[in-house]
Scaffold this motif. Sequence first.
Motif: not given
Length: 138
Positions: A74-103
């Motif tokens: 599963s992806p750990l993050g995603r970049l959503l590019r800006a369009d006419a209705t929104r600005v650029d978004h960087v999204v980080v997915y918490r559960r997949p990242v926490e699952a990969r972390a040891q501490d």
Amino acid sequence: MTARRRDRHGRGPRGPLAWPAVPAMTTRRTRFDDLVLDAADKLRPHLGNRYAATEFAVQDVPPTDPAPWEEQISPLGRLLRADATRVDHVVVYRRPVEARAQDEADLADIVREVVTEQVAALLGVPAHELDPDIDPEA
């Protein structure tokens, strides 16, 4: 009739188990959000005026696509590019990242890498240019 100042056992009113200043009151979600914001703050100078409005967000899990996954990771993050209705978004997915972390230290490193990789993709530069600690071969 007077207001009761103690509970029925005479020990006083019940309160929280830990006060807000105690780390026990900070949830995992809040700590994760703080890690993402810290990583984003370190990269803000690289964004310049063109990308100054970039927003950073945390979602628990990535959205499910109607097509089956080609990869089982599963992806750990995603970049959503800006369009006419929104600005650029960087999204980080918490559960997949926490699952990969040891501490906790590993969690902070993974969050930093994910945010740096997404910002690097936004700017069109290699991630190691933004953060020299990131291995360019990885």
